[in-house]
Design a protein around this motif. Structure first.
Motif, mmCIF file in Angstrom:
data_model
loop_
_atom_site.group_PDB
_atom_site.id
_atom_site.type_symbol
_atom_site.label_atom_id
_atom_site.label_comp_id
_atom_site.label_asym_id
_atom_site.label_seq_id
_atom_site.Cartn_x
_atom_site.Cartn_y
_atom_site.Cartn_z
ATOM 1 N N GLY A 94 0.799 -1.222 0.000
ATOM 2 C CA GLY A 94 0.000 0.000 0.000
ATOM 3 C C GLY A 94 0.823 1.259 0.000
ATOM 4 N N GLY A 95 2.037 1.196 -0.565
ATOM 5 C CA GLY A 95 2.837 2.403 -0.673
ATOM 6 C C GLY A 95 3.708 2.711 0.520
ATOM 7 N N VAL A 96 3.795 1.836 1.502
ATOM 8 C CA VAL A 96 4.647 2.085 2.658
ATOM 9 C C VAL A 96 6.103 1.938 2.239
ATOM 10 C CG1 VAL A 96 5.269 1.328 4.979
ATOM 11 C CG2 VAL A 96 2.882 1.283 4.260
ATOM 12 N N ASP A 97 6.935 2.900 2.606
ATOM 13 C CA ASP A 97 8.351 2.893 2.248
ATOM 14 C C ASP A 97 9.112 2.003 3.224
ATOM 15 O OD1 ASP A 97 10.924 3.350 1.527
ATOM 16 O OD2 ASP A 97 10.832 5.545 1.631
ATOM 17 N N VAL A 98 9.671 0.899 2.708
ATOM 18 C CA VAL A 98 10.369 -0.040 3.586
ATOM 19 C C VAL A 98 11.599 0.588 4.224
ATOM 20 C CG1 VAL A 98 9.554 -2.108 2.398
ATOM 21 C CG2 VAL A 98 11.650 -0.982 1.629
ATOM 22 N N ASP A 99 12.188 1.578 3.550
ATOM 23 C CA ASP A 99 13.378 2.231 4.102
ATOM 24 C C ASP A 99 13.053 3.103 5.302
ATOM 25 O OD1 ASP A 99 15.014 1.064 2.189
ATOM 26 O OD2 ASP A 99 14.705 2.698 0.758
ATOM 27 N N GLU A 100 11.812 3.399 5.496
ATOM 28 C CA GLU A 100 11.399 4.251 6.619
ATOM 29 C C GLU A 100 10.800 3.440 7.764
ATOM 30 O OE1 GLU A 100 12.146 7.354 6.810
ATOM 31 O OE2 GLU A 100 12.990 7.396 4.783
ATOM 32 N N ILE A 101 10.891 2.123 7.650
ATOM 33 C CA ILE A 101 10.353 1.265 8.720
ATOM 34 C C ILE A 101 11.418 1.087 9.799
ATOM 35 C CG2 ILE A 101 9.590 -1.080 9.290
ATOM 36 C CD1 ILE A 101 8.365 -1.248 6.512
ATOM 37 N N TYR A 102 11.032 1.223 11.032
ATOM 38 C CA TYR A 102 11.951 0.952 12.140
ATOM 39 C C TYR A 102 11.351 -0.138 13.026
ATOM 40 C CZ TYR A 102 8.864 3.943 14.968
ATOM 41 O OH TYR A 102 7.781 4.476 15.617
ATOM 42 N N TYR A 103 12.227 -0.847 13.738
ATOM 43 C CA TYR A 103 11.821 -2.022 14.515
ATOM 44 C C TYR A 103 12.105 -1.782 15.993
ATOM 45 C CZ TYR A 103 12.151 -4.037 9.836
ATOM 46 O OH TYR A 103 11.999 -4.292 8.498
ATOM 47 N N THR A 104 11.180 -2.203 16.811
ATOM 48 C CA THR A 104 11.338 -2.091 18.258
ATOM 49 C C THR A 104 11.112 -3.459 18.881
ATOM 50 O OG1 THR A 104 10.457 0.159 18.157
ATOM 51 C CG2 THR A 104 10.656 -0.848 20.332
ATOM 52 N N TYR A 105 11.996 -3.836 19.790
ATOM 53 C CA TYR A 105 11.973 -5.169 20.398
ATOM 54 C C TYR A 105 11.524 -5.057 21.857
ATOM 55 C CZ TYR A 105 14.644 -6.508 16.270
ATOM 56 O OH TYR A 105 15.057 -6.730 14.980
ATOM 57 N N TYR A 106 10.640 -5.982 22.240
ATOM 58 C CA TYR A 106 10.064 -5.981 23.574
ATOM 59 C C TYR A 106 10.252 -7.356 24.233
ATOM 60 C CZ TYR A 106 7.682 -1.857 21.674
ATOM 61 O OH TYR A 106 7.394 -0.648 21.089
ATOM 62 N N VAL A 107 10.088 -7.362 25.551
ATOM 63 C CA VAL A 107 10.210 -8.631 26.279
ATOM 64 C C VAL A 107 8.849 -9.165 26.716
ATOM 65 C CG1 VAL A 107 12.550 -8.159 27.089
ATOM 66 C CG2 VAL A 107 10.593 -7.404 28.473
ATOM 67 N N ASN A 108 7.768 -8.453 26.432
ATOM 68 C CA ASN A 108 6.436 -8.955 26.762
ATOM 69 C C ASN A 108 5.517 -8.840 25.547
ATOM 70 O OD1 ASN A 108 6.286 -6.137 26.845
ATOM 71 N ND2 ASN A 108 4.611 -6.142 28.319
#
Length: 408
Positions: A94-108
């Motif tokens: 849907g047009g989302v720029d993969v280069d602008e995606i960031y990832y956040t990691y959680y423990v729950n």
């Protein structure tokens, strides 16, 4: 007459009454298309024309024709490596720029507690984890309003640990002897050692059977023991147990070797004097002791392994059994072996005697001893000689060595 007039008047009144009722009823009935309650008249409209006038609602976009903005993140399983482990790149539509995606990691699973240096071994909060465990990940894009992915699961499994021991030979000292440190990969958990008296590792060492301070501890007494090492699991590595290693205390086996077990002489060689030779007994470490246990009276052996053939022994084959013992040392246990020593005395022939009949001529294959000065001797101890080289008479003559006057 009077009655007739009254009848006519009555009929006329009834006619007027009926006419008024009809008019009133007509006024009270709604006209076609008029509202019965409002009293207003509305023109009649065909049903198909009424539907055209209604406002048309726009349908929900067809996913096949237009993809809505979305981010999809797949689950992942990996093995602990000691370095951070990241998710695979998210799938964007849907047009989302993969280069602008960031990832956040959680423990729950609720994604409210981010990874930290303490709970995941990361450098900064929310970074990809290092430690083994289960983590939850969101991929997000804020370019056109916050778009979040599904919650994906990252599983980092513990690395498979290994542990190994080397065999060890140790001298007996009266003190406990340990096997040595195990080689470990993977887990950094506690390493423990257990000592056994059997190769199947079912009987632990005890104070009575090995002098150990406690069951399963390092032994003191001489003997052969078997050891297993075990490393406990930690956060990132599994537990593991080694294969048994062998610990030998003052009981290492010795090897006994002999350089000579057979010797040959002619009658002439033993006619005038006894003959001797060494069996060359050697042991790995212990002192050698030799003893005759049975055999011909023509043969004897010293404790050091020197065999003597009696003077004047007639032609024939003579044997004796010699027990060779290597004494125990701090590292090696006593060793014993029994060998058969064979001496052959051959008959003298005319070829063995010179023209004068002195018997000084030997057959070419007879054994002689050459001194450092280059003299050929028939006896290794002739003239007090201590060092000599044994070879055949033919070889000695080919080297132009001179014959000893005492022997020939």
């Amino acid at each position: 007459m009077k009655n007739k007039v009254l009848a006519l008047l009555l009929a006329a009144m009834m006619s007027v009454s009926l006419l008024g009722s009809t008019t009133l009823a007509a006024e009270l009935l709604p006209a076609p298309g008029a509202s019965a309650n409002s009293g207003e008249v509305t023109p009649a409209v065909p049903p198909e024309e009424e539907e055209k006038d209604e406002e048309e609602e726009e349908p929900y976009p067809d996913p096949e024709e237009e993809e809505l903005p979305a981010i999809y993140l797949a689950d992942k399983t990996a093995v602990y490596t000691g370095s951070e482990i990241t998710m695979e790149e998210a799938e964007a539509v849907g047009g989302v720029d993969v280069d602008e995606i960031y990832y956040t990691y959680y423990v729950n699973a609720q994604c409210t507690e981010m990874t930290t240096p303490k709970n995941a071994g990361v450098r900064y909060e929310g970074d990809a984890p290092v430690y083994a465990g289960t983590y939850y990940v969101l991929a997000e894009n804020e370019e056109d309003g916050l778009i979040s992915s599904n919650v994906a699961v990252l599983t980092i499994t513990k690395v498979k640990s290994t542990i190994a021991l080397k065999n060890k030979d140790a001298a007996y000292t009266g003190k406990a002897v340990s096997i040595g440190a195990a080689s470990v990969t993977g887990s950094k958990g506690k390493v423990t050692y257990t000592y056994y008296t059997d190769s199947a590792c079912t009987q632990k060492t005890t104070k009575s059977n090995s002098g150990a301070s406690a069951n399963g501890k390092a032994p003191k007494k001489k003997g052969t023991y078997y050891v297993k090492a075990k490393v406990a699991a930690d956060r990132n590595g599994s537990g593991a147990t080694s294969k048994p290693a062998v610990l030998t205390i003052g009981s290492k086996a010795q090897t006994i070797t002999l350089s000579t077990t057979a010797k040959s002489y002619t009658e002439n060689q033993v006619k005038e004097a006894k003959k001797s030779f060494s069996i060359g007994a050697k042991a790995t470490a212990g002192k050698i002791t030799c003893k005759k246990t049975s055999g011909s009276s023509k043969l004897t052996v010293s404790s050091s392994g020197k065999v003597t053939v009696a003077k004047g022994t007639a032609a024939g084959t003579y044997q004796m059994k010699v027990k060779i013992t290597a004494a125990a040392t701090k590292l090696y246990r006593q060793a014993t072996t029994t060998k058969t020593i064979t001496v052959t005395v051959t008959s003298s022939t005319p070829a063995d005697t010179d023209a004068s009949g002195s018997g000084s001529v030997l057959s070419d294959d007879a054994t002689v001893y050459v001194s450092d000065s280059g003299k050929i001797h028939q006896r290794s101890d002739c003239s007090g000689m201590k060092y000599s080289t044994a070879m055949t008479y033919a070889e000695a003559k080919s080297r132009n060595y001179e014959e000893c006057k005492n022997c020939f």
